[in-house]
Design a protein around this motif. Structure first.
Motif, PDB file in Angstrom:
ATOM      1  N   ASP A  76      36.774  45.902  47.288  1.00  0.00           N
ATOM      2  CA  ASP A  76      35.726  45.560  46.320  1.00  0.00           C
ATOM      3  C   ASP A  76      35.690  46.483  45.107  1.00  0.00           C
ATOM      4  OD1 ASP A  76      34.822  43.329  47.560  1.00  0.00           O
ATOM      5  OD2 ASP A  76      32.877  44.129  48.158  1.00  0.00           O
ATOM      6  N   ASP A 110      31.087  39.996  42.808  1.00  0.00           N
ATOM      7  CA  ASP A 110      30.079  39.653  43.816  1.00  0.00           C
ATOM      8  C   ASP A 110      29.796  40.804  44.770  1.00  0.00           C
ATOM      9  OD1 ASP A 110      32.597  39.628  44.898  1.00  0.00           O
ATOM     10  OD2 ASP A 110      32.271  37.852  46.159  1.00  0.00           O
ATOM     11  N   SER A 111      30.198  42.016  44.402  1.00  0.00           N
ATOM     12  CA  SER A 111      30.016  43.155  45.306  1.00  0.00           C
ATOM     13  C   SER A 111      28.661  43.811  45.077  1.00  0.00           C
ATOM     14  CB  SER A 111      31.130  44.179  45.098  1.00  0.00           C
ATOM     15  OG  SER A 111      31.021  44.762  43.816  1.00  0.00           O
TER      16      SER A 111
END
Length: 376
Positions: A76, A110-111
């Motif tokens: 991520d 989207d982390s």
């Protein structure tokens, strides 16, 4: 019938610092996937970092310090850093810094937004460096977020800045952009072409493979230019594999665009560019000084700018550097900032010395008398 039960298994966040080429190769697929998701520039691609590390001179003075943030088995976040020892000080800087025009971390869109700060804290705690210097930061660089964090107190804004010039506008065709130039600018272009055409057939084209003869020509011409201006770069040293390795990364990713201006069978100007995110980026440009009267570098630049707009690109980015030829054609400029930090006594003393030097220079500049106006 009952629907199947899906158990949500929470992922586990872990951090890692990569220090070896073997581990760098192992995590390259996960890093590439993150690069795609985050929309990163080629300067943050694992192959770019690996090509630099494989070919960089003075490797005995360097060490990889690449921070990774894992979310289970998914990557991520990446902060691609390396150390370089200068005068006994271990500097932590961007990996491939000398050949990368924009520096930044990669973070999955989207982390958890806290992942990058947690990763930085982990890298900092692992040590292995004295002074931190992260430069060439675009205004929207993700690492700016580290400046406002309580546990990111090691990073502060630094006084050093650089400039990046671009050509951008509403033009749908290259001819529309050309007509916005001054009368003198258009005349210089036509005059340059005419001057060279007196010696042979002049041709502008996008080059296809093979690349090696052209790269040798580029390195030779750049060495002439560097020697004339009292400068040096390992990118163009005779026999150096660095340029070829980096250009191969651009080609493998499908980003490479090499434009040449040819006079009969002689290349008189070259611009090694790459195309990303609707932008043409000029990485290496050079020209043959024997044809300087015709301004081949300027002619080639105006040709590839028109080519880019004709292909629907919205921006031509000259990348880092405030050279006058870039400024003359630019419609936009972007200031690239930097940040500095320290770890340990040696690092804090080095940071203090840098600050004192900057304050002293600023004071001396302010004390210098201003030049008198002509009517005074």
């Amino acid at each position: 019938m009952n629907a199947p039960v899906v158990l949500a298994i929470p992922r586990t966040r872990t951090f890692e610092v990569v220090t070896s080429a073997v581990r760098l190769a192992e995590i390259a697929p996960a890093w590439s996937a993150l690069w795609q998701r985050a929309g990163g520039l080629v300067f943050q691609h694992p192959n770019w970092i690996a090509a630099w590390w494989r070919t960089t001179p003075h490797q005995e003075r360097r060490a990889l310090r690449i921070g990774l943030a894992w979310n289970g088995d998914r990557l991520d976040g990446v902060i691609a850093l390396a150390t370089f020892r200068r005068s006994g000080i271990r500097m932590l800087e961007w990996a491939a810094k000398d050949h990368s025009d924009y520096g930044d971390a990669l973070v999955a869109p989207d982390s958890d937004p806290r992942a990058i700060s947690g990763l930085w804290q982990y890298v900092f705690d692992q040590g292995g460096f004295d002074l931190i210097y992260l430069n060439r930061l675009l205004p929207d660089a993700g690492v700016h977020a580290l400046l406002g964090l309580a546990h990111g107190k090691a990073l502060r804004r630094n006084h050093r800045t650089e400039i990046s010039y671009r050509v951008a506008g509403p033009w749908q065709r290259g001819a529309e952009w050309f007509e916005t130039l001054s009368k003198k600018g258009r005349q210089n272009y036509r005059r340059g072409r005419k001057s060279m055409e007196e010696s042979g057939a002049l041709r502008f084209r996008l080059l296809e493979d093979p690349r090696e003869p052209v790269l040798e020509r580029v390195a030779t011409l750049k060495r002439l230019w560097l020697a004339r201006h009292g400068r040096a770069s390992d990118l163009f040293d005779k026999g150096s594999p660095v340029l070829s390795a980096l250009i191969s990364v651009l080609a493998d990713l499908g980003l490479l665009r090499i434009f040449v201006l040819e006079l009969d069978d002689t290349i008189v100007a070259v611009s090694i560019n790459f195309e990303q995110h609707g932008t043409m980026m000029a990485f290496v440009t050079t020209y043959d000084p024997e044809y300087e009267r015709g301004s081949p570098g300027m002619v080639l630049m105006m040709d590839y700018i028109q080519w880019s707009f004709d292909r629907g690109l919205g921006t031509i980015d000259f990348l880092c550097g405030g050279e006058d030829f870039k400024r003359r054609f630019a419609t936009q400029s972007v200031t690239l900032s930097s940040m500095m930090g320290a770890r340990g006594l040696r690092g804090h003393l080095a940071a203090l010395a840098d600050h004192v030097s900057h304050v002293s220079k600023s004071w001396r500049t302010g004390r210098q008398p201003k030049a008198e106006a002509p009517d005074e």
